[in-house]
Design a protein around this motif. Structure first.
Motif, PDB file in Angstrom:
ATOM      1  N   GLU A 187      -8.112   6.608  -6.646  1.00 33.66           N
ATOM      2  CA  GLU A 187      -8.448   5.014  -6.067  1.00 33.66           C
ATOM      3  C   GLU A 187      -9.563   5.425  -4.947  1.00 33.66           C
ATOM      4  O   GLU A 187     -10.042   4.889  -4.928  1.00 33.66           O
ATOM      5  CB  GLU A 187      -7.740   4.352  -6.328  1.00 33.66           C
ATOM      6  N   VAL A 188      -9.015   6.793  -3.931  1.00 31.37           N
ATOM      7  CA  VAL A 188      -9.574   6.498  -3.003  1.00 31.37           C
ATOM      8  C   VAL A 188     -10.578   7.230  -2.704  1.00 31.37           C
ATOM      9  O   VAL A 188     -11.535   7.768  -2.536  1.00 31.37           O
ATOM     10  CB  VAL A 188      -8.555   7.468  -2.367  1.00 31.37           C
TER      11      VAL A 188
ATOM     12  N   ARG B 282      -6.459  -3.503  -3.067  1.00 23.48           N
ATOM     13  CA  ARG B 282      -6.001  -4.594  -3.026  1.00 23.48           C
ATOM     14  C   ARG B 282      -5.734  -5.849  -2.860  1.00 23.48           C
ATOM     15  O   ARG B 282      -4.992  -7.124  -2.978  1.00 23.48           O
ATOM     16  CB  ARG B 282      -4.185  -4.462  -2.112  1.00 23.48           C
TER      17      ARG B 282
ATOM     18  N   LYS C 178      -6.646   1.139   0.891  1.00 19.65           N
ATOM     19  CA  LYS C 178      -6.135   1.211  -0.149  1.00 19.65           C
ATOM     20  C   LYS C 178      -5.613  -0.506  -0.018  1.00 19.65           C
ATOM     21  O   LYS C 178      -5.101  -1.004  -1.133  1.00 19.65           O
ATOM     22  CB  LYS C 178      -4.376   1.483   0.108  1.00 19.65           C
TER      23      LYS C 178
ATOM     24  N   CYS D 201       0.631  -1.236  -0.085  1.00 20.46           N
ATOM     25  CA  CYS D 201       0.252   0.051   0.503  1.00 20.46           C
ATOM     26  C   CYS D 201       0.311   1.571  -0.237  1.00 20.46           C
ATOM     27  O   CYS D 201       0.549   2.081   0.100  1.00 20.46           O
ATOM     28  CB  CYS D 201      -0.956  -0.074   1.509  1.00 20.46           C
TER      29      CYS D 201
ATOM     30  N   TYR E 169     -12.984   5.220  -4.174  1.00 18.89           N
ATOM     31  CA  TYR E 169     -14.120   4.839  -3.454  1.00 18.89           C
ATOM     32  C   TYR E 169     -15.359   5.287  -2.269  1.00 18.89           C
ATOM     33  O   TYR E 169     -15.890   4.414  -2.263  1.00 18.89           O
ATOM     34  CB  TYR E 169     -12.942   3.400  -2.645  1.00 18.89           C
TER      35      TYR E 169
ATOM     36  N   ASP F 221      -5.472  11.278  -5.319  1.00 23.30           N
ATOM     37  CA  ASP F 221      -5.831   9.607  -5.291  1.00 23.30           C
ATOM     38  C   ASP F 221      -6.465   9.452  -5.761  1.00 23.30           C
ATOM     39  O   ASP F 221      -7.986   9.202  -4.521  1.00 23.30           O
ATOM     40  CB  ASP F 221      -5.231   9.511  -3.558  1.00 23.30           C
TER      41      ASP F 221
END
Length: 309
Positions: A285-286, A202, A198, A182, A289, A283
């Motif tokens: 992906e954060v 993953r 994260k 991460c 999400y 970020d």
């Protein structure tokens, strides 16, 4: 390049009884440090290294730390410079990152191998088997990446009040392989929430275990007053990309807690950031999400466990 990027140790399952390291961010904790030190020293499985990062304390905290280092050889410390100060909501991640770098440098220099890395706040008291229980959870589940126990408020020596999930980053233990995958401690607001996201993305499990208990001596977000603390919490939710519906629901839920105004403070913080179009986390992906997956997961949980069941 950080020492985290330079060094990659092989992740193995509990090579020794105390193969975890701890990092504590400390500032002006003279009232809490003695109890914290005693609590860690009394663990049934002690850490192989505990790094206390003193963030420019102005009280007797440095003296207490030095005394503990003389008594326990597995305690080390570093003291940060005042010049490095930044936004307090980013500051904690910077302080922890300094501790992580020290851990890796110490491990490389002294041939110390560790499989788990933990963070523990200065106002915490642990059950004596806290880390033993968490380490056993990691042994049982190789996909467990982040583990924490159940928090309680220790308002008085004899008064314990459940804290729910309101102390997310106070005492957590992270599998080293997960930690490195991460990218280590993210330098951001709400670093613990960002790290958990994260980890989940993953494929790691992030769990709280109710049979491992810890106690905090002050209410979350109360260091500078609850109104300011929860207002900053709302601003952090906007920064992390929470959508309006999620933030509104969270604010309304907070109004059912005492003191009830913390829900309003949260919404004021979120809405002020929304109206002013303040900066959000860089970020994707954060952000995605928090904007989409959180609502989807909440709906799925509700459908799976409807009220009354």
């Amino acid at each position: 390049m950080t020492c985290l990027e330079k060094s990659r140790f092989r992740d193995k399952e509990l090579g020794g009884p105390n193969n975890y390291v701890l990092i504590s961010p400390i500032k002006d904790e003279e009232k809490n440090l003695p109890n914290l030190i005693e609590s860690v020293a009394n663990q049934t499985i002690k850490p192989s290294l505990w790094v206390i990062v003193d963030d420019c304390s102005q009280d007797s905290s440095p003296l207490i730390i030095e005394k503990a280092k003389r008594k326990y050889k597995w305690i080390s410390s570093i003291r940060l410079d005042e010049e490095k100060r930044r936004d307090s909501w980013f500051r904690i991640s910077l302080v922890l990152k300094e501790g992580v770098n020290f851990c890796y440098e110490h491990a490389n220099k002294n041939g110390l191998n560790f499989d788990y890395l933990g963070t523990i706040d200065g106002d915490v008291i642990l059950d004596k088997d806290y880390y033993e229980k968490l380490l056993n959870k990691f042994k049982e589940d190789p996909k467990l990446g982040v583990a924490s126990g159940e928090p309680f408020y220790l308002i008085e020596k004899s008064k314990v009040v459940p804290a729910g999930d309101s102390s997310p980053g106070a005492v957590k233990l992270i599998r080293r392989k997960c930690f490195e995958e991460c990218g280590g401690i993210p330098v951001t607001r709400a670093w613990d929430s960002v790290f958990n996201i994260k980890a989940v993305i993953r494929g790691w499990k992030v769990k709280q275990f109710h049979d491992a208990k810890f106690y905090v001596t002050r209410q979350v977000f109360s260091a500078e007053g609850l109104w300011k603390g929860y207002k900053e919490f709302g601003k952090s939710s906007y920064y992390l990309g929470f959508n309006f519906i999620h933030a509104l629901g969270k604010g309304l839920m907070l109004t059912f807690r005492r003191p009830h105004y913390v829900g309003l403070a949260y919404l004021v913080g979120y809405l002020s950031s929304l109206i002013l179009r303040e900066e959000q986390i860089d970020d994707e992906e954060v952000r995605n999400y928090n904007k989409y997956s959180r609502i989807k997961n909440a709906i799925l949980r509700y459908l799976k466990y409807p009220r009354g069941n």
